[in-house]
Motif scaffolding. Structure first.
Motif, PDB file in Angstrom:
ATOM      1  N   LYS A 273      75.280  31.739 -36.818  1.00  0.00           N
ATOM      2  CA  LYS A 273      76.449  32.342 -37.460  1.00  0.00           C
ATOM      3  C   LYS A 273      76.208  32.555 -38.952  1.00  0.00           C
ATOM      4  CE  LYS A 273      79.487  29.265 -36.407  1.00  0.00           C
ATOM      5  NZ  LYS A 273      80.772  28.536 -36.311  1.00  0.00           N
ATOM      6  N   LEU A 274      77.060  33.395 -39.517  1.00  0.00           N
ATOM      7  CA  LEU A 274      76.999  33.694 -40.936  1.00  0.00           C
ATOM      8  C   LEU A 274      77.703  32.590 -41.714  1.00  0.00           C
ATOM      9  CD1 LEU A 274      75.939  36.081 -42.707  1.00  0.00           C
ATOM     10  CD2 LEU A 274      78.300  36.885 -42.799  1.00  0.00           C
ATOM     11  N   GLY A 275      77.014  32.073 -42.719  1.00  0.00           N
ATOM     12  CA  GLY A 275      77.569  30.985 -43.512  1.00  0.00           C
ATOM     13  C   GLY A 275      78.311  31.478 -44.741  1.00  0.00           C
ATOM     14  N   SER A 276      78.191  30.732 -45.818  1.00  0.00           N
ATOM     15  CA  SER A 276      78.961  30.997 -47.028  1.00  0.00           C
ATOM     16  C   SER A 276      78.199  31.885 -48.002  1.00  0.00           C
ATOM     17  CB  SER A 276      79.288  29.667 -47.709  1.00  0.00           C
ATOM     18  OG  SER A 276      78.086  28.982 -48.026  1.00  0.00           O
ATOM     19  N   ALA A 277      78.943  32.418 -48.978  1.00  0.00           N
ATOM     20  CA  ALA A 277      78.336  33.154 -50.080  1.00  0.00           C
ATOM     21  C   ALA A 277      77.823  32.140 -51.096  1.00  0.00           C
ATOM     22  CB  ALA A 277      79.370  34.080 -50.720  1.00  0.00           C
ATOM     23  N   LYS A 278      76.553  32.255 -51.474  1.00  0.00           N
ATOM     24  CA  LYS A 278      75.889  31.238 -52.298  1.00  0.00           C
ATOM     25  C   LYS A 278      75.604  31.759 -53.706  1.00  0.00           C
ATOM     26  CE  LYS A 278      72.775  28.104 -53.708  1.00  0.00           C
ATOM     27  NZ  LYS A 278      71.421  28.037 -53.188  1.00  0.00           N
ATOM     28  N   PHE A 279      75.875  30.899 -54.696  1.00  0.00           N
ATOM     29  CA  PHE A 279      75.555  31.205 -56.093  1.00  0.00           C
ATOM     30  C   PHE A 279      74.841  30.007 -56.714  1.00  0.00           C
ATOM     31  CE2 PHE A 279      79.533  33.453 -55.099  1.00  0.00           C
ATOM     32  CZ  PHE A 279      79.128  34.759 -55.303  1.00  0.00           C
ATOM     33  N   LEU A 280      74.147  30.266 -57.803  1.00  0.00           N
ATOM     34  CA  LEU A 280      73.401  29.232 -58.529  1.00  0.00           C
ATOM     35  C   LEU A 280      73.960  29.144 -59.940  1.00  0.00           C
ATOM     36  CD1 LEU A 280      70.611  27.591 -57.963  1.00  0.00           C
ATOM     37  CD2 LEU A 280      69.613  29.304 -59.482  1.00  0.00           C
ATOM     38  N   GLN A 281      74.405  27.939 -60.355  1.00  0.00           N
ATOM     39  CA  GLN A 281      74.999  27.809 -61.679  1.00  0.00           C
ATOM     40  C   GLN A 281      74.099  27.131 -62.698  1.00  0.00           C
ATOM     41  OE1 GLN A 281      76.940  29.010 -63.540  1.00  0.00           O
ATOM     42  NE2 GLN A 281      77.690  27.557 -65.047  1.00  0.00           N
ATOM     43  N   GLN A 310      81.902  30.577 -68.117  1.00  0.00           N
ATOM     44  CA  GLN A 310      83.036  30.188 -67.291  1.00  0.00           C
ATOM     45  C   GLN A 310      83.747  31.406 -66.723  1.00  0.00           C
ATOM     46  OE1 GLN A 310      84.254  26.664 -66.672  1.00  0.00           O
ATOM     47  NE2 GLN A 310      84.775  28.034 -64.992  1.00  0.00           N
ATOM     48  N   GLU A 311      83.892  32.431 -67.527  1.00  0.00           N
ATOM     49  CA  GLU A 311      84.580  33.643 -67.060  1.00  0.00           C
ATOM     50  C   GLU A 311      83.798  34.324 -65.950  1.00  0.00           C
ATOM     51  OE1 GLU A 311      83.993  32.824 -70.231  1.00  0.00           O
ATOM     52  OE2 GLU A 311      86.063  32.251 -70.716  1.00  0.00           O
ATOM     53  N   GLU A 312      82.471  34.394 -66.107  1.00  0.00           N
ATOM     54  CA  GLU A 312      81.642  35.026 -65.079  1.00  0.00           C
ATOM     55  C   GLU A 312      81.678  34.234 -63.778  1.00  0.00           C
ATOM     56  OE1 GLU A 312      78.206  37.047 -67.971  1.00  0.00           O
ATOM     57  OE2 GLU A 312      78.002  34.975 -67.265  1.00  0.00           O
ATOM     58  N   LEU A 313      81.600  32.907 -63.886  1.00  0.00           N
ATOM     59  CA  LEU A 313      81.629  32.071 -62.690  1.00  0.00           C
ATOM     60  C   LEU A 313      82.982  32.170 -61.993  1.00  0.00           C
ATOM     61  CD1 LEU A 313      80.045  30.029 -60.981  1.00  0.00           C
ATOM     62  CD2 LEU A 313      80.989  28.209 -62.412  1.00  0.00           C
ATOM     63  N   ASN A 314      84.051  32.178 -62.787  1.00  0.00           N
ATOM     64  CA  ASN A 314      85.395  32.348 -62.204  1.00  0.00           C
ATOM     65  C   ASN A 314      85.469  33.614 -61.359  1.00  0.00           C
ATOM     66  OD1 ASN A 314      86.183  30.068 -63.557  1.00  0.00           O
ATOM     67  ND2 ASN A 314      87.520  31.113 -65.020  1.00  0.00           N
ATOM     68  N   LYS A 315      84.941  34.700 -61.909  1.00  0.00           N
ATOM     69  CA  LYS A 315      85.023  35.989 -61.215  1.00  0.00           C
ATOM     70  C   LYS A 315      84.170  35.990 -59.944  1.00  0.00           C
ATOM     71  CE  LYS A 315      84.799  40.994 -62.018  1.00  0.00           C
ATOM     72  NZ  LYS A 315      84.363  41.272 -60.650  1.00  0.00           N
ATOM     73  N   LEU A 316      82.951  35.459 -60.028  1.00  0.00           N
ATOM     74  CA  LEU A 316      82.076  35.427 -58.856  1.00  0.00           C
ATOM     75  C   LEU A 316      82.719  34.665 -57.705  1.00  0.00           C
ATOM     76  CD1 LEU A 316      78.575  34.741 -60.459  1.00  0.00           C
ATOM     77  CD2 LEU A 316      79.208  36.757 -59.146  1.00  0.00           C
ATOM     78  N   VAL A 317      83.234  33.478 -58.009  1.00  0.00           N
ATOM     79  CA  VAL A 317      83.822  32.637 -56.970  1.00  0.00           C
ATOM     80  C   VAL A 317      85.083  33.281 -56.404  1.00  0.00           C
ATOM     81  CG1 VAL A 317      84.918  30.405 -56.535  1.00  0.00           C
ATOM     82  CG2 VAL A 317      82.819  30.513 -57.881  1.00  0.00           C
ATOM     83  N   LYS A 318      85.930  33.793 -57.280  1.00  0.00           N
ATOM     84  CA  LYS A 318      87.195  34.384 -56.818  1.00  0.00           C
ATOM     85  C   LYS A 318      86.961  35.652 -56.004  1.00  0.00           C
ATOM     86  CE  LYS A 318      91.898  35.425 -58.329  1.00  0.00           C
ATOM     87  NZ  LYS A 318      92.072  36.519 -57.357  1.00  0.00           N
ATOM     88  N   LEU A 341      84.402  23.327 -60.718  1.00  0.00           N
ATOM     89  CA  LEU A 341      85.762  22.933 -60.346  1.00  0.00           C
ATOM     90  C   LEU A 341      86.790  23.865 -60.966  1.00  0.00           C
ATOM     91  CD1 LEU A 341      85.654  19.019 -60.551  1.00  0.00           C
ATOM     92  CD2 LEU A 341      85.840  20.427 -58.495  1.00  0.00           C
ATOM     93  N   THR A 342      86.574  24.253 -62.208  1.00  0.00           N
ATOM     94  CA  THR A 342      87.485  25.191 -62.862  1.00  0.00           C
ATOM     95  C   THR A 342      87.514  26.525 -62.118  1.00  0.00           C
ATOM     96  OG1 THR A 342      87.153  24.167 -65.038  1.00  0.00           O
ATOM     97  CG2 THR A 342      87.965  26.436 -65.014  1.00  0.00           C
ATOM     98  N   ALA A 343      86.343  27.003 -61.708  1.00  0.00           N
ATOM     99  CA  ALA A 343      86.278  28.269 -60.980  1.00  0.00           C
ATOM    100  C   ALA A 343      86.985  28.166 -59.628  1.00  0.00           C
ATOM    101  CB  ALA A 343      84.819  28.678 -60.784  1.00  0.00           C
TER     102      ALA A 343
END
Length: 526
Positions: A273-281, A310-318, A341-343
């Protein structure tokens, strides 16, 4: 109902409760149809009765963070895990130059900077002492840093004019020329596309053998992250048709312009199955590149590196969350975890409850406020206890005494009710879950080194096994399907030569798997 199979006369640890065991289970259509005493279950009747001969049995185990394809290829690469100087590394390279076929590279992995007497990563000038004609790429044990010789830089079209999209991921000498040391996203962008590729058929053959190995150490579920194989999830689909899958696979992906927008996390079935969308911080502790609130103890001017503001990470996650995906983010340093956690707080829609989850990958070093914030969110933390064996030699030096308590804070997080799962981050570490379980108990490496990292954060055997079984099932909302040996769940289980609950903590890594059963069918037998 007549069961397909009845496995009896065993010591099945259900993992539903600490210490709970049953003698027998009945399997129908790949799932557990009954569980209880030998007499109760055998009375049901079955097409086949299998005597387990009193052996201890655990639910099938999962690795919730690993790079399946990379670890498969890693088995054929040269290791530098035992290298302690630049001279030794150059000699190791020279020893294997004749093995490199025309058009291939010499690939070496698992170089540990803290083991090197020079105390730094080797540059292009060092690697060129081995060869300037054959491309050489050396990877660090954390796999966040790679070192290239001049031929490799040339083939990747890397020169002083290259523009790095993430600050400080392409190292330079004072004159602006490249040192050959490249990390994180710049390696993925500028180097990986030029590495030799295998055909689909070659990949299937190699990965099939690798999945057999994973079965042999008790794994029945693999969460494959950020795959760099050229065929992506298609390779597993083709393998399933031609050879079958010896482990269940969840394919976690990098969300980019090539990702289909009309399918989301969970698409597929119990096997693939298809899992989650992954990012590296951020980077890693080993490379002193994870993002910290305070500088590293041994590098007072270095706070590590963040991949996003923080703004970029917020947008990616959202954006990923709003698109219907569950989201997984690599964060190792305490500041990176606070930012994540903030994102998540910014993206989370409480009205959805736990119907869509966030996966915090690593959470290796956390801040004092981390646990209280995380408790309020639908987060699952995939931690890698086996990392402890690498941190024993460097954690105190790099983090200082005060932060050690917050390094692999397993007990604090589990006592607070957070759901932690176990992984290896293979090829960073050995995929064998018994190695990780031992590290979670002893907080030591596996070689007898007497140093202990935060002994107060050690957890019980039951909690450590839970990381890879009942807790791991919470990934991709599978807690009602996997992780414990209960009626209605898949018949995935592992027979071992020793009872893990009666084995000394420092000997758990030596436990051998005698048989692995997937959906009621044996996929590995010693």
């Amino acid at each position: 109902m007549v069961a397909d199979k009845i496995f009896y006369n065993g010591k099945f640890y259900t993992m539903a409760k600490e210490g709970e065991t049953v003698e027998a289970i009945a399997v129908y259509n790949g799932k557990i149809a009954a569980a209880g005493t030998n007499e109760e279950v055998k009375a049901i009747g079955a097409k086949e009765f299998i005597d387990m001969k009193g052996q201890p049995i655990l639910p099938g185990m999962a690795d919730t963070h690993m790079h399946l394809y990379s670890d498969c290829l890693e088995q054929e690469k040269v290791t530098a895990a035992d290298i302690h100087s630049f001279d030794e590394l150059v000699e190791r390279c020279k020893q294997h130059l004749d093995d490199v076929k025309e058009g291939d590279w010499l690939l070496i992995e698992n170089l540990h900077m803290d083991f090197l007497k020079e105390g730094s990563f080797p540059t292009v000038n060092v690697l060129d002492q081995a060869s300037t004609e054959i491309p050489i790429c050396v990877g660090s044990f954390c796999h966040h840093v790679h070192m290239l010789n001049s031929k490799a830089l040339e083939l990747c079209n890397l020169g002083p004019d290259v523009v790095e999209h993430t600050p400080d991921t392409i190292d330079r000498f004072e004159d602006g020329s490249l040192t050959g040391v490249i990390s994180d996203q710049s390696y993925s962008e500028y180097v990986e596309p030029y590495l030799p590729k295998l055909t689909m058929e070659e990949n299937i053959e190699k990965v099939d053998k690798y999945l057999q190995y994973c079965s042999s150490v008790g794994l029945t579920q693999l969460h494959a992250y950020q795959e760099d194989n050229p065929d992506g999830i298609r390779m597993y689909q083709e393998m399933r048709k031609k050879k079958g899958l010896k482990c269940r696979v969840a394919f976690h992906f990098v969300l980019d312009e090539n990702t289909p927008r009309n399918i989301v996390t969970g698409f597929g079935d119990d096997m693939l199955k298809l899992g989650s969308a992954k990012f590296l911080q951020d980077g890693s502790v080993g490379a002193a590149s994870c993002l910290m609130n305070e500088p590293f103890a041994d590098q007072p001017d270095n706070y590590g590196k963040g991949c996003y503001t923080q703004e970029e990470l917020n947008k990616l996650v959202k954006d990923a969350y709003d698109a219907g995906h569950e989201v997984a983010v690599h964060a190792i340093g305490d500041k990176a975890n606070d930012m994540l956690l903030t994102a998540i707080e910014n993206a989370y829609r409480p009205e959805l409850g736990w119907s869509r989850r966030f996966y915090m990958i690593h959470a290796t070093v956390i801040s004092e406020s981390f646990i209280e914030r995380a408790k309020k969110l639908p987060v699952i933390i995939s931690i890698q206890p086996i990392f402890i064996r690498n941190y024993v030699s460097m954690a105190r030096k790099r983090l200082g005494d005060e932060r050690l308590h917050y390094c692999f804070a397993l007990k604090d997080m589990m006592d607070a009710g957070l759901i932690l799962t176990g992984g290896s981050d293979a090829p960073v570490c050995e995929v064998n879950p018994f190695h990780g379980i031992q590290c979670a108990l002893t907080r030591m490496d596996l070689t007898g080194n007497p140093e202990i990292i935060s002994k107060e954060q050690a957890i019980s055997v039951y909690d450590a096994v839970s990381l890879y079984t009942r807790n791991a099932a919470y990934f991709l909302e599978e807690e009602n399907l996997k992780g414990t040996l209960e009626v209605g769940k898949v018949a995935d289980f592992v027979v071992t030569d020793k009872d893990i609950f009666e084995t000394k903590a420092e000997e758990i890594a030596s436990i051998k798997v005698l048989e692995t059963v997937l959906g009621g069918d044996t996929v590995y037998q010693a």
